[in-house]
Design an enzyme around this catalytic site. Structure first.
Site, PDB file in Angstrom:
ATOM      1  CG  ASP A  25       2.094   9.022  -0.836  1.00 38.00           C
ATOM      2  OD1 ASP A  25       1.261   9.894  -0.536  1.00 38.00           O
ATOM      3  OD2 ASP A  25       2.128   8.458  -1.953  1.00 38.00           O
ATOM      4  CD  GLU A  47      -3.705   6.236  -0.680  1.00 38.01           C
ATOM      5  OE1 GLU A  47      -4.519   5.311  -0.432  1.00 38.01           O
ATOM      6  OE2 GLU A  47      -2.804   6.134  -1.522  1.00 38.01           O
ATOM      7  CG  ASP A  96       1.790   4.986  -1.540  1.00 39.21           C
ATOM      8  OD1 ASP A  96       1.507   5.516  -2.635  1.00 39.21           O
ATOM      9  OD2 ASP A  96       0.930   4.625  -0.715  1.00 39.21           O
ATOM     10  CB  SER A  97       3.565   5.223  -7.158  1.00 41.16           C
ATOM     11  OG  SER A  97       4.241   6.465  -7.073  1.00 41.16           O
ATOM     12  CE  LYS A 145      -0.054  11.774  -2.453  1.00 41.04           C
ATOM     13  NZ  LYS A 145      -0.711  10.452  -2.329  1.00 41.04           N
ATOM     14  CD  GLU A 152      -4.700   7.771  -7.980  1.00 37.67           C
ATOM     15  OE1 GLU A 152      -4.150   8.115  -6.916  1.00 37.67           O
ATOM     16  OE2 GLU A 152      -4.325   6.795  -8.661  1.00 37.67           O
TER      17      GLU A 152
HETATM   18  O1  KIV Z   1       1.971   7.388  -4.905  1.00 37.55           O
HETATM   19  C1  KIV Z   1       1.758   8.171  -5.851  1.00 37.55           C
HETATM   20  O2  KIV Z   1       2.505   8.250  -6.830  1.00 37.55           O
HETATM   21  C2  KIV Z   1       0.553   8.995  -5.775  1.00 37.55           C
HETATM   22  C3  KIV Z   1       0.162   9.753  -7.017  1.00 37.55           C
HETATM   23  C4  KIV Z   1      -0.374   8.842  -8.027  1.00 37.55           C
HETATM   24  C5  KIV Z   1      -0.759  10.858  -6.710  1.00 37.55           C
HETATM   25  O3  KIV Z   1      -0.076   9.051  -4.769  1.00 37.55           O
END
Ligand code: KIV
Length: 271
Positions: free
Chosen positions: A90, A122, A51-52, A120, A189
């Protein structure tokens, strides 16, 4: 006769076997077809559609604004490119926190509409019910502990997490819980390397670190950061493998100069 060798897909089992063998796992983010093609072809084990994307693709300050539809769009482009890598996507902010049914529906959409291989999510014990429910549907889940950027407004800062014993102890318990529930791996992280080592050694499932030191079972970086496309972003944990901002900037400047001076296209570059 075909000379093409069949490419063997990395699976969650492969990742598990790598931990057992002590072979390090490489993971990088990608959000589009062209970048994912290069990341896959270069032999990266896991591609994370993080989600980055909210930051590096859309220019938002945090990961919170990206939607499930937008994540599915990015993920489906990456899935079309990835011939070998395991593609993990994510679950974005707001797509799983409501209840476990919402979490399952979001995970199903990612698997069905994007063709992803895993999701993934959180958080630790507080999302246990959602993790369980997603796993019950046969969807592999990767956990994410330590600095969890979707909680940035709770933390107030992007500094190192779990430096103090109470938070470190919660992280140890969360990691064990995620393993017990059936997660196939956990991203750690921005936590102290000593704690990441202890957690990695205590788990049977692999840990993938970002700013968590060399004792994790694998490492992940945001592709734009490691290629030097994000010019100003240089945290201590980041190794910058290229300086693509300057390389691309120069190429584009040269193109502009050539167009304006009428030296592009030349006679050989036309029909
Ligand atoms: O969203 C992302 O890029 C991440 C990584 C930094 C692990 O969750």
């Amino acid at each position: 006769m075909s000379v093409n060798k069949e490419i063997k897909r990395i699976t969650t089992n492969t990742i598990q076997e790598m931990k057992v063998r002590g072979e390090k796992i490489s993971m990088l983010t990608a959000y589009d077809y062209s970048m994912a093609t290069i990341v896959d072809d270069a032999g990266t084990d896991i591609i994370l559609v993080g989600d980055s994307a909210s930051n590096v693709m859309a220019g938002h300050e945090t990961t919170l604004p990206i939607t499930l539809d937008q994540m599915i769009y990015h993920a489906s482009s990456v899935v079309r490119a990835a011939k070998r890598a395991l593609v993990v996507v994510d679950l974005p902010f707001g797509s799983y926190q409501g209840n476990s049914k919402e979490a399952l529906n979001s995970a199903i959409r990612i698997m069905k509409e994007a063709g992803a291989h895993a999701v993934k999510i959180e958080g630790g014990v507080e999302i246990a019910e959602s993790v369980s429910r997603i796993l019950t549907a046969g969807i592999p889940v990767m956990g994410h502990l330590g600095l969890t950027p979707q909680s940035i407004y709770k933390f107030g800062t992007y500094t190192v997490r779990a430096k103090h014993e109470a938070e470190a102890q919660k992280l140890r318990e969360d990691a064990l819980k995620l393993q017990e529930l059936g997660c196939f791996g956990i991203v750690l992280e921005k936590i102290p390397a000593k704690l990441a080592k202890e957690v990695s050694e205590s788990l049977q499932i692999p840990t993938i670190g970002i700013g968590a030191g060399q004792h994790c079972d694998g490492q992940v970086l945001v592709i734009h950061d490691m290629l030097g496309i994000n010019k100003g972003f240089k945290p201590r944990f980041l190794r910058q493998y290229s300086n693509l901002y300057d390389i691309m900037h120069d190429a584009i400047k040269n193109y502009n100069t050539d167009v304006k001076s009428n030296s592009f296209p030349n006679e050989k570059e036309q029909y």
